[in-house]
Design a protein around this motif. Structure first.
Motif, mmCIF file in Angstrom:
data_model
loop_
_atom_site.group_PDB
_atom_site.id
_atom_site.type_symbol
_atom_site.label_atom_id
_atom_site.label_comp_id
_atom_site.label_asym_id
_atom_site.label_seq_id
_atom_site.Cartn_x
_atom_site.Cartn_y
_atom_site.Cartn_z
ATOM 1 N N ASP A 150 -12.705 -2.998 -67.650
ATOM 2 C CA ASP A 150 -13.154 -1.460 -67.774
ATOM 3 C C ASP A 150 -12.603 -0.362 -67.919
ATOM 4 O O ASP A 150 -12.203 0.321 -68.505
ATOM 5 C CB ASP A 150 -13.743 -1.262 -65.707
ATOM 6 C CG ASP A 150 -15.209 -2.173 -65.870
ATOM 7 O OD1 ASP A 150 -15.756 -2.365 -66.853
ATOM 8 O OD2 ASP A 150 -16.001 -2.059 -64.684
ATOM 9 N N GLU A 151 -11.562 -1.284 -67.338
ATOM 10 C CA GLU A 151 -10.039 0.286 -67.840
ATOM 11 C C GLU A 151 -9.606 0.264 -68.968
ATOM 12 O O GLU A 151 -9.114 1.124 -69.539
ATOM 13 C CB GLU A 151 -8.717 -0.681 -66.546
ATOM 14 C CG GLU A 151 -9.193 0.245 -65.072
ATOM 15 C CD GLU A 151 -7.440 -0.790 -64.499
ATOM 16 O OE1 GLU A 151 -6.423 -1.069 -65.155
ATOM 17 O OE2 GLU A 151 -8.461 -0.696 -63.179
ATOM 18 N N ARG A 153 -12.405 1.977 -70.475
ATOM 19 C CA ARG A 153 -12.353 3.954 -70.723
ATOM 20 C C ARG A 153 -11.780 4.168 -71.428
ATOM 21 O O ARG A 153 -10.897 5.090 -71.928
ATOM 22 C CB ARG A 153 -11.927 3.877 -68.867
ATOM 23 C CG ARG A 153 -13.233 4.406 -68.356
ATOM 24 C CD ARG A 153 -13.118 4.213 -66.922
ATOM 25 N NE ARG A 153 -12.400 3.943 -66.167
ATOM 26 C CZ ARG A 153 -12.618 2.855 -65.324
ATOM 27 N NH1 ARG A 153 -13.895 2.523 -65.355
ATOM 28 N NH2 ARG A 153 -11.488 1.872 -64.240
ATOM 29 N N THR A 154 -9.754 3.759 -71.527
ATOM 30 C CA THR A 154 -8.651 4.060 -72.291
ATOM 31 C C THR A 154 -9.565 3.866 -73.787
ATOM 32 O O THR A 154 -8.339 5.130 -74.349
ATOM 33 C CB THR A 154 -7.755 2.833 -71.710
ATOM 34 O OG1 THR A 154 -7.143 2.544 -70.864
ATOM 35 C CG2 THR A 154 -6.566 2.942 -72.748
ATOM 36 N N TYR A 155 -10.214 2.851 -74.376
ATOM 37 C CA TYR A 155 -10.228 2.986 -75.217
ATOM 38 C C TYR A 155 -11.444 3.919 -75.964
ATOM 39 O O TYR A 155 -11.612 4.802 -77.111
ATOM 40 C CB TYR A 155 -10.464 1.767 -76.056
ATOM 41 C CG TYR A 155 -8.774 0.616 -76.835
ATOM 42 C CD1 TYR A 155 -8.858 0.996 -77.761
ATOM 43 C CD2 TYR A 155 -8.116 0.082 -75.784
ATOM 44 C CE1 TYR A 155 -7.144 0.492 -77.908
ATOM 45 C CE2 TYR A 155 -7.426 -0.365 -75.574
ATOM 46 C CZ TYR A 155 -6.405 0.400 -77.331
ATOM 47 O OH TYR A 155 -5.806 -0.870 -77.145
ATOM 48 N N LEU A 156 -12.248 3.959 -74.668
ATOM 49 C CA LEU A 156 -13.518 5.529 -75.271
ATOM 50 C C LEU A 156 -12.915 6.537 -74.823
ATOM 51 O O LEU A 156 -13.779 7.413 -75.313
ATOM 52 C CB LEU A 156 -13.969 4.545 -74.784
ATOM 53 C CG LEU A 156 -14.827 3.851 -74.684
ATOM 54 C CD1 LEU A 156 -16.065 3.453 -73.987
ATOM 55 C CD2 LEU A 156 -15.508 3.454 -76.339
ATOM 56 N N ASP A 157 -11.472 6.822 -73.569
ATOM 57 C CA ASP A 157 -11.095 8.660 -73.741
ATOM 58 C C ASP A 157 -11.010 8.961 -75.027
ATOM 59 O O ASP A 157 -8.977 9.655 -74.795
ATOM 60 C CB ASP A 157 -10.353 8.451 -73.131
ATOM 61 C CG ASP A 157 -11.838 7.842 -71.507
ATOM 62 O OD1 ASP A 157 -12.909 8.953 -71.051
ATOM 63 O OD2 ASP A 157 -10.410 7.623 -70.609
ATOM 64 N N GLY A 158 -11.070 8.457 -76.427
ATOM 65 C CA GLY A 158 -9.704 9.176 -77.427
ATOM 66 C C GLY A 158 -9.295 7.727 -78.422
ATOM 67 O O GLY A 158 -9.238 7.996 -79.073
ATOM 68 N N HIS A 159 -9.176 6.821 -77.948
ATOM 69 C CA HIS A 159 -8.034 5.734 -78.793
ATOM 70 C C HIS A 159 -8.936 5.057 -80.169
ATOM 71 O O HIS A 159 -7.945 4.794 -80.434
ATOM 72 C CB HIS A 159 -7.285 5.396 -77.571
ATOM 73 C CG HIS A 159 -6.523 6.065 -76.710
ATOM 74 N ND1 HIS A 159 -6.314 6.408 -75.611
ATOM 75 C CD2 HIS A 159 -5.071 6.692 -77.427
ATOM 76 C CE1 HIS A 159 -5.696 6.885 -74.808
ATOM 77 N NE2 HIS A 159 -4.936 7.441 -76.533
ATOM 78 N N CYS A 167 -12.473 5.158 -80.947
ATOM 79 C CA CYS A 167 -13.984 5.534 -80.989
ATOM 80 C C CYS A 167 -13.264 6.195 -82.598
ATOM 81 O O CYS A 167 -12.069 7.591 -82.664
ATOM 82 C CB CYS A 167 -14.502 6.060 -79.968
ATOM 83 S SG CYS A 167 -15.086 4.393 -79.137
#
Length: 65
Positions: free
Chosen positions: A53-54, A57-63, A65
């Motif tokens: 989950d972490e 979140r790390t990759y979906l928060d701009g890294h 996509c």
């Protein structure tokens, strides 16, 4: 603990989540698979769900996509 391999990216899945998106499927073994049971035990103890989950979140928060 986990990372996204080079040349790959994380993509959010559209639609409602009705359960885990990553899972382990085992057959109706009798006796149950010792290896599958051990894998589930280790995954729970290592809190793999939280780690995934972490990472998501790390990759979906701009890294990713």
């Amino acid at each position: 603990m986990f990372d996204v391999p080079d040349g790959m990216r994380v993509v959010p899945l559209d639609g409602p989540a009705h359960g885990p998106r990553v899972g382990l499927v085992t057959g109706p073994d009798d006796p149950p698979s010792v290896l599958a049971g051990a894998l589930l035990t280790v995954a729970r103890e290592a809190d793999v769900r939280q780690a995934l989950d972490e990472l998501l979140r790390t990759y979906l928060d701009g890294h990713g996509c």
